[in-house]
Design an enzyme around this catalytic site. Sequence first.
Site, PDB file in Angstrom:
ATOM      1  N   LYS A  19      24.555  -3.579  94.063  1.00  0.00           N
ATOM      2  CA  LYS A  19      23.940  -4.815  93.582  1.00  0.00           C
ATOM      3  C   LYS A  19      22.620  -5.109  94.299  1.00  0.00           C
ATOM      4  CE  LYS A  19      28.275  -6.971  92.143  1.00  0.00           C
ATOM      5  NZ  LYS A  19      29.134  -8.158  92.295  1.00  0.00           N
ATOM      6  N   PHE A  68      31.460 -19.084  87.635  1.00  0.00           N
ATOM      7  CA  PHE A  68      30.514 -18.210  88.339  1.00  0.00           C
ATOM      8  C   PHE A  68      29.634 -17.384  87.411  1.00  0.00           C
ATOM      9  CE2 PHE A  68      34.514 -15.922  87.838  1.00  0.00           C
ATOM     10  CZ  PHE A  68      34.096 -14.740  87.227  1.00  0.00           C
ATOM     11  N   ARG A  96      37.415   1.653  94.264  1.00  0.00           N
ATOM     12  CA  ARG A  96      37.851   0.268  94.415  1.00  0.00           C
ATOM     13  C   ARG A  96      38.382   0.019  95.841  1.00  0.00           C
ATOM     14  NH1 ARG A  96      37.338  -2.739  90.248  1.00  0.00           N
ATOM     15  NH2 ARG A  96      38.927  -4.271  90.774  1.00  0.00           N
ATOM     16  N   THR A 102      37.203  -8.247  96.069  1.00  0.00           N
ATOM     17  CA  THR A 102      36.026  -8.899  95.489  1.00  0.00           C
ATOM     18  C   THR A 102      35.564 -10.064  96.359  1.00  0.00           C
ATOM     19  OG1 THR A 102      36.757  -8.303  93.280  1.00  0.00           O
ATOM     20  CG2 THR A 102      35.143 -10.078  93.433  1.00  0.00           C
ATOM     21  N   ARG A 116      32.481  -4.170 101.054  1.00  0.00           N
ATOM     22  CA  ARG A 116      32.325  -5.620 100.942  1.00  0.00           C
ATOM     23  C   ARG A 116      32.652  -6.320 102.256  1.00  0.00           C
ATOM     24  NH1 ARG A 116      35.166  -5.692  95.055  1.00  0.00           N
ATOM     25  NH2 ARG A 116      33.277  -5.429  93.774  1.00  0.00           N
ATOM     26  N   ASN A 126      28.320  -9.510  96.664  1.00  0.00           N
ATOM     27  CA  ASN A 126      29.333  -8.735  97.392  1.00  0.00           C
ATOM     28  C   ASN A 126      29.043  -7.230  97.387  1.00  0.00           C
ATOM     29  OD1 ASN A 126      30.001  -8.130  94.769  1.00  0.00           O
ATOM     30  ND2 ASN A 126      32.077  -8.942  94.873  1.00  0.00           N
ATOM     31  N   HIS A 129      29.899  -3.085  92.593  1.00  0.00           N
ATOM     32  CA  HIS A 129      30.771  -3.273  91.435  1.00  0.00           C
ATOM     33  C   HIS A 129      31.398  -1.922  91.136  1.00  0.00           C
ATOM     34  CE1 HIS A 129      32.180  -4.240  87.373  1.00  0.00           C
ATOM     35  NE2 HIS A 129      31.735  -3.036  87.055  1.00  0.00           N
TER      36      HIS A 129
END
EC number: 2.7.4.6
Length: 190
Positions: A19, A68, A96, A102, A116, A126, A129
Amino acid sequence: MMSILRSPQALQLTLALIKPDAVAHPLILEAVHQQILSNKFLIVRTRELLWRKEDCRRFYREHEGRFFYQRLVEFMASGPIRAYILAHKDAIGLWRTLMGPTRVFRARHTAPDSIRGSFGLTDTRNTTHGSDSEASASREIAAFFPDFSEQRWYEEEEPWLRHGPVHYSPLGGVHCMARRPGPAGADCAQ
């Protein structure tokens, strides 16, 4: 959606996004990239792009109406992101796990060494993704890599990459077979 035929031993694909909060910090971006490599993912494709708000809205449509949603759309369109197609025997589950929860507060307490847990700032910012299923991986890969054919990859590239030997080409940013040219545009010279 058409079902993709593949061998039971075939590598699994997932979409991984870095991100804007991480891309904006070269040391964090490199640390996440190194985690991908050190966890034995094969990088099938990669690209850096600036996402338009319309693209973000479409991608996160399932969250529309949630508190959000608008903040997430604005953030994801705020700067460059890096997208990867990653391959591994258990690409979705492993990515993951590496990302961690998350929610950054939870990640810091339950998985402090996760991406994260280490680099996340807020639940929106965070760092990463990742696809949560094979169906979402196919859909998300198509959104970021519209010229990528998952079927063709499983037929032509996957068997070569699975059986190796492979090497990582820093110039092309992808993994390649030692005796086979890599994906279009990738430099796979040794």
